[in-house]
Design a protein around this motif. Structure first.
Motif, short mmCIF file in Angstrom:
data_model
loop_
_atom_site.label_atom_id
_atom_site.label_comp_id
_atom_site.label_asym_id
_atom_site.label_seq_id
_atom_site.Cartn_x
_atom_site.Cartn_y
_atom_site.Cartn_z
N ILE A 460 0.84 -1.20 0.00
CA ILE A 460 0.00 0.00 0.00
C ILE A 460 0.88 1.24 0.00
N SER A 461 0.36 2.32 -0.54
CA SER A 461 1.12 3.57 -0.60
C SER A 461 1.19 4.21 0.79
N SER A 462 2.33 4.75 1.09
CA SER A 462 2.50 5.48 2.36
C SER A 462 2.50 6.99 2.13
N ASN A 463 2.37 7.39 0.87
CA ASN A 463 2.43 8.80 0.50
C ASN A 463 1.03 9.30 0.17
N TRP A 464 0.30 9.73 1.21
CA TRP A 464 -1.09 10.17 1.02
C TRP A 464 -1.23 11.65 1.35
N LYS A 465 -2.13 12.29 0.61
CA LYS A 465 -2.49 13.68 0.87
C LYS A 465 -4.01 13.78 0.93
N TRP A 466 -4.45 14.91 1.45
CA TRP A 466 -5.90 15.13 1.45
C TRP A 466 -6.20 16.60 1.20
N ALA A 467 -7.41 16.84 0.71
CA ALA A 467 -7.87 18.20 0.46
C ALA A 467 -9.39 18.20 0.49
N PHE A 468 -9.96 19.37 0.78
CA PHE A 468 -11.40 19.48 0.65
C PHE A 468 -11.76 19.46 -0.83
N LEU A 469 -12.90 18.93 -1.12
CA LEU A 469 -13.31 18.72 -2.50
C LEU A 469 -13.20 19.99 -3.35
N PRO A 470 -13.64 21.18 -2.86
CA PRO A 470 -13.54 22.39 -3.69
C PRO A 470 -12.10 22.82 -3.99
N ASP A 471 -11.12 22.30 -3.21
CA ASP A 471 -9.72 22.61 -3.51
C ASP A 471 -9.25 21.88 -4.76
N LEU A 472 -9.94 20.80 -5.08
CA LEU A 472 -9.55 19.97 -6.22
C LEU A 472 -10.47 20.15 -7.42
N TYR A 473 -11.73 20.54 -7.14
CA TYR A 473 -12.73 20.59 -8.22
C TYR A 473 -13.57 21.87 -8.13
#
Length: 669
Positions: A460-473
């Motif tokens: 499994i990947s250990s390199n994860w990021k997150w963002a609120f949906l409007p930051d991406l779309y």
């Protein structure tokens, strides 16, 4: 019971007025027994006057007439009705309806014979009456919801009221009278006076008959009338109120001036929806220590209509709401609209807390029945002050916290969230590898087979990021048109397409007439995600279909378009997997008031959804695998193979999206 079923089969052969008259005559003749069951040779020898007693009841008139084979059965019924005491107000309506009736003599004789054997010591006649109402009910469903109120819910509501040894109970929209009848029978050892009001002559007649067949009396007023506009019990207060008002009644007051009504103590309700008019009407009729249980649509819990919002706020601040309970889907016969119960209690409380019960996920014990005892125990413990503060089923919430949630009364905003089973998901890794082995022999695509094999040993990947949906779309709504514009024109993505296809299909079944400007405005390009913003259930809310290429189509008003802000950041194919993950479904439940009239997702709620994504290489591998397997499913007609593919896709999403995100979140805590 067999005879009851036979009677039910025969009901359709008779006019409803004839059927109702027969039930009334039979109920009024409790001393009657069929001659062949009542009399023996000894009876005749001992009692010389027995013959004179055979015509003492109205039912005797009907039975003896059948034996003499008269030509005028209508006249016989009419005469028998005149012998019933007390004389009910519905008799004239029933008798008038008999005048033009033609009676099926064979069915009539058979029903009379069978009804003669029905015991009046139980509820056989009321039950038969309700079965016989099926034809009438279909025409009055929207106005008489209590026809379809499950018995378990009625009992639950009544027991919540904590009814004392005596008092009066009121149903402001009594319909068939089912709630009042159940109250009197459930608490037959107490002195309860019954009151109600029926909307129209049909409901009024049905309710009076039902009460009569149960051996009960209720004050329904002198005539039927619209409760909200013509209150027949204006100056009366009630100890207990139980109600199942018509849901979301539109334009309920027409052009009538309702500003001067005394009952609007918390504010004027909107003319477009009667829900908050019913709530205030009921509160205005409670005694100082009164208690009410009201079935309402879940939209009442979260509505942001300014009039309703302010009314809800004031009711909460007056500490009148003791408990809010959301109910499981599938309880009510006549509606899929999610329902809740408002428990209003005027008894002063030491705190401003409200008890929220989220019974939405309770399993039905059987059709239309829930474990009401478990819910009653929660309410009882709350009243005793011995309840824990919060579980997955309930939460005790202060007015301050409710205020912070903008007076939102949806229980899922307050109850403890069910955690995803990290350990169980990890243990599924072995099952994932076994599923890959099982699927491998069925794949004919040479390039896909090594890919499936590689997943067995992939880390499994250990390199994860997150963002609120409007930051991406960027989020954009769909085309809104009148009915006449649909069915032809430009292809259109609708909700059904989104629910059925994780990747947007080439062929679309819906069409809409749009201008060139609208085609450009509502265009669909590669990487766009089409999301349904409304659904009847939370499980199908905010599902997504990914556009894998530019599409000559637009999308409808019930759809949101998510367009990537940065094409190099998120792989579109990966998102098709992410939006099918348990992580995403949890996000949807977390931000949405899921118990509305229809589950819905607006821009504010979408803006609160978190998106988790690994490095681009892992995104690409996950997305390509899901996309290629989905294409095989579309082209393949073998259900067994498609089921194996679906199992693998779900486990792939679980092991390489859900598990690492859960693990990451656990570490952060």
């Amino acid at each position: 019971m067999i005879k009851n079923k036979k009677i039910i089969q025969l009901i359709s052969c008779l006019d409803l007025n004839v059927w109702k008259c027969l039930l009334l005559i039979r109920q009024a003749s409790k001393v009657f027994k069929p001659i062949y069951k009542q009399l023996t040779l000894d009876d005749f020898l001992i009692d010389n006057d027995i013959g004179e007693s055979l015509n003492e009841t109205p039912w005797d008139i009907v039975v003896n007439a059948i034996n003499s084979n008269p030509k005028d059965y209508v006249g016989v019924i009419s005469y028998a009705m005149t012998l019933i005491t007390p004389r009910l107000s519905i008799f004239e309506m029933l008798e008038d309806g008999l005048q033009s009736v033609k009676i099926d003599q064979s069915a009539f004789r058979e029903i009379v014979d069978l009804l003669s054997d029905v015991s009046l010591d139980d509820f056989s006649l009321p039950i038969l009456y309700e079965y016989g109402l099926s034809r009438e009910i279909q025409a009055t469903t929207s106005q008489n919801g209590d026809f379809y109120t499950p018995l378990s819910i009625i009992e639950f509501m009544l027991k919540m009221l904590n009814i004392k040894s005596q008092g009066n109970i009121y149903d402001p929209c009594c319909g068939s009278g089912a709630l009042l009848c159940r109250a009197a029978n459930l608490f037959s050892d107490r002195e309860l006076k019954l009151f109600g009001q029926a909307l129209d002559s049909t409901s009024y007649q049905i309710c009076l008959m039902n009460l009569f067949l149960h051996g009960l009396y209720a004050d329904l007023g002198e005539h039927p009338a619209d409760t909200l506009l013509e209150d027949l019990h204006t100056n009366r207060k009630f100890d207990y109120i139980i109600a199942n008002p018509p849901f979301n009644h539109r334009d309920w007051c027409g052009e009538m001036n309702i500003i001067g009504f005394d009952k609007w103590i918390y504010g004027l309700p909107p003319r477009k929806n009667a829900n908050y008019a019913w709530i205030q009407h009921i509160i205005s009729h409670l005694t100082d220590n009164g208690c009410a249980a009201i079935i309402l649509p879940n939209g009442t819990l979260t509505t942001q209509n300014q009039q309703e919002y302010k009314i809800r706020q004031k009711i909460l601040c007056d500490q009148l709401i003791e408990c809010i309970i959301t109910l499981p889907a599938g309880l009510f016969y006549n509606t899929k609209i999610p329902c809740c119960i408002w428990l209003i209690n005027k008894i002063s409380k030491p705190s401003k807390d409200v008890l929220f019960i989220d019974a939405n996920h309770m399993k039905l014990k059987q059709k239309n029945h829930i474990d009401i005892q478990k819910l009653l125990e929660v309410i009882q413990q709350y009243r005793l002050g011995t309840l824990q503060e919060k579980t997955e089923l309930y939460a005790i919430v202060s007015l301050e916290e409710i205020e912070q949630k903008k007076y939102n009364l949806s229980p899922n905003f307050y109850t403890k969230k069910k955690s995803l089973p990290l350990l169980t998901i990890r243990e599924n890794r072995l099952w994932f590898e076994t599923t890959a082995d099982t699927l491998y022999p069925y794949l004919t695509d040479g390039s896909l087979r090594p890919c499936i094999k590689e997943w067995k040993t992939k880390k499994i990947s250990s390199n994860w990021k997150w963002a609120f949906l409007p930051d991406l779309y960027d989020i954009f709504g769909g085309v809104l048109k009148g009915k006449e514009s649909f069915g032809h024109g430009t292809p259109m993505v609708d909700v059904k397409t989104i629910l059925r296809h994780p990747f947007l299909p080439d062929m679309l079944s819906s069409f809409v007439v749009v201008s060139k400007e609208e085609i450009e405005k509502y265009s669909i390009k590669r990487g766009d995600i089409l999301l349904n913003r409304t659904s009847e259930s939370i499980g199908e809310l905010a599902c997504c279909s990914v556009a894998t290429k530019d599409c000559n189509a637009v999308y409808g008003n019930y759809v949101k378009r998510l367009r990537p802000r940065n094409d190099a950041l998120i792989d579109p194919l990966y998102m098709a997997g992410y939006f099918r993950s348990m992580i995403y479904r949890r996000e949807v439940k977390k931000v949405s008031p899921v118990y509305t009239t229809r589950a819905n997702m607006n821009i504010d709620r979408l803006s609160s959804i978190s998106i988790y994504y690994p490095d681009l290489d892992m995104q690409h591998r996950i997305g390509e695998t899901i996309f290629n397997l989905s294409n095989i499913q579309l082209a393949n007609k073998n259900k067994e193979i498609n089921a194996k593919i679906e199992d693998f896709i779900q486990l792939l999403i679980e092991q390489f999206i859900t598990y690492p995100v859960l693990y990451l979140q656990k570490k952060e805590k």
